[in-house]
Design a protein around this motif. Structure first.
Motif, mmCIF file in Angstrom:
data_model
loop_
_atom_site.group_PDB
_atom_site.id
_atom_site.type_symbol
_atom_site.label_atom_id
_atom_site.label_comp_id
_atom_site.label_asym_id
_atom_site.label_seq_id
_atom_site.Cartn_x
_atom_site.Cartn_y
_atom_site.Cartn_z
ATOM 1 N N ILE A 190 0.650 -1.210 0.175
ATOM 2 C CA ILE A 190 -0.080 -0.073 -0.154
ATOM 3 C C ILE A 190 0.893 1.244 -0.137
ATOM 4 O O ILE A 190 1.835 1.439 0.964
ATOM 5 N N GLY A 191 0.576 2.026 -0.991
ATOM 6 C CA GLY A 191 1.582 3.265 -1.078
ATOM 7 C C GLY A 191 3.125 2.907 -0.982
ATOM 8 O O GLY A 191 4.041 3.666 -0.386
ATOM 9 N N GLY A 192 3.540 1.936 -1.805
ATOM 10 C CA GLY A 192 4.696 1.465 -1.612
ATOM 11 C C GLY A 192 5.847 2.360 -2.500
ATOM 12 O O GLY A 192 5.266 2.852 -3.612
ATOM 13 N N VAL A 229 -1.694 -1.602 -4.133
ATOM 14 C CA VAL A 229 -2.718 -0.859 -3.980
ATOM 15 C C VAL A 229 -2.303 0.537 -3.893
ATOM 16 O O VAL A 229 -1.167 0.823 -3.081
ATOM 17 N N HIS A 230 -2.774 1.491 -4.381
ATOM 18 C CA HIS A 230 -2.291 3.213 -4.346
ATOM 19 C C HIS A 230 -3.464 4.161 -4.690
ATOM 20 O O HIS A 230 -4.272 3.964 -5.433
ATOM 21 N N HIS A 256 -2.467 8.842 0.245
ATOM 22 C CA HIS A 256 -1.362 7.818 0.613
ATOM 23 C C HIS A 256 -1.828 6.924 1.412
ATOM 24 O O HIS A 256 -1.392 5.726 1.259
ATOM 25 N N GLU A 257 -2.690 6.915 2.593
ATOM 26 C CA GLU A 257 -3.159 6.200 3.358
ATOM 27 C C GLU A 257 -4.445 5.428 2.877
ATOM 28 O O GLU A 257 -5.671 5.969 3.345
ATOM 29 N N VAL A 258 -4.477 4.922 1.786
ATOM 30 C CA VAL A 258 -5.682 4.096 1.118
ATOM 31 C C VAL A 258 -6.374 3.488 2.330
ATOM 32 O O VAL A 258 -7.813 3.390 2.095
ATOM 33 N N ARG A 317 -10.232 4.865 2.286
ATOM 34 C CA ARG A 317 -11.163 3.853 1.708
ATOM 35 C C ARG A 317 -11.341 2.414 2.241
ATOM 36 O O ARG A 317 -11.172 1.783 1.656
ATOM 37 N N PRO A 318 -11.565 2.603 3.676
ATOM 38 C CA PRO A 318 -11.626 1.368 4.469
ATOM 39 C C PRO A 318 -12.297 0.097 3.699
ATOM 40 O O PRO A 318 -11.720 -0.871 3.676
#
Length: 258
Positions: free
Chosen positions: A127-129, A203-204, A236-238, A242-243
């Protein structure tokens, strides 16, 4: 599977110190790695309860963060040391192989694990890598220094998570280490992503202010068979922006791994 039990709290001696983690639920092991300046429980607060219905969650704090022991290093190789600690944690708990999910710095550590210790993984979620540091990420990181200029709510959260006044020292050392990593060429992985062979979900967020979405496309191109999901209306904090959508994506991906 449902799970109403209180989480199990563990302190594990890993390669570089004492790592605290919480264990939730039952099932196949899934390790969640938090990002910079956060904790496992904070960065995945919208995931833990739902994921623990189906998986045995292992949620550590990296050394120097949260309830783990203080770290005596913050240099350009700290991601690699964190990866060594994650491997040691998995080995000591005795749950290998694991599904591994990392956010931001946690995604970098997860990529180090996947490229150097891939035998312990069943799957990888990023995630956000960011496999290579660039000026965009460095510019955003520099804004954390001096720490006394951070927004008061952010300062309060850091003090609550990590302790006061330690949090301020931690922020300064982190920014300096990131600066050193960037100056040295900005490669925290130390191995080509083409070496990752486990099922991988990337995921981004479209509006990530820290990590350009081009990194997600580069990772997708490098990792054979990987799945890329770019989410609208997410930064950035997907997993926090969008939990519900993120949780559904992750659970569907993990189910497909078998």
């Amino acid at each position: 599977m449902t799970n109403n039990a209180e989480p199990l709290e563990l302190d594990v001696t890993v390669r570089h110190g004492r790592m605290h983690c919480t264990l939730h639920g039952e099932g196949e092991p899934l390790v969640l790695l938090h990002g910079a300046l956060g904790t496992g429980e904070a960065h995945f607060r919208g995931q833990i309860d739902e994921l623990a219905r189906s998986y045995r969650l292992i949620v550590p704090d990296f050394l120097g963060y949260g309830r783990s022991g203080r770290r005596d290093y913050f240099d350009g190789a700290f991601h690699s040391r964190d990866a060594e600690d994650v491997v040691a944690l998995v080995e000591q708990i005795g749950v290998s192989p694991v599904h591994l999910c990392g956010f931001s710095d946690g995604a970098i550590v997860a990529m180090v694990v996947a490229t150097h210790y891939g035998e312990i993984l069943r799957s990888l979620t990023l995630i956000g890598g960011q496999p290579v540091m660039d000026e965009k990420g460095m510019s955003m990181t520099r804004k954390w220094k001096p720490p006394e200029n951070l927004a008061s709510g952010f300062r309060d959260a850091l003090a609550r998570y990590h302790g006061d006044p330690y949090w301020s020292e931690m922020v300064t050392k982190y920014v300096d280490a990131f600066e050193g990593l960037y100056a040295a060429g900005g490669d925290p992985i130390g191995a080509p992503l083409e070496g990752i062979s486990c099922p991988t979900l990337i995921v981004h967020g479209v509006y990530d202010p820290w990590v350009d979405v081009s990194h997600a496309h580069d990772m997708h191109a490098a990792i054979t068979g990987s799945r890329l999901e770019v989410l609208e209306r997410a930064g950035h904090e997907v997993q926090r922006d969008r939990p519900e959508e993120f949780n559904r994506l992750l659970l569907d991906f993990l189910a497909s791994v078998g």
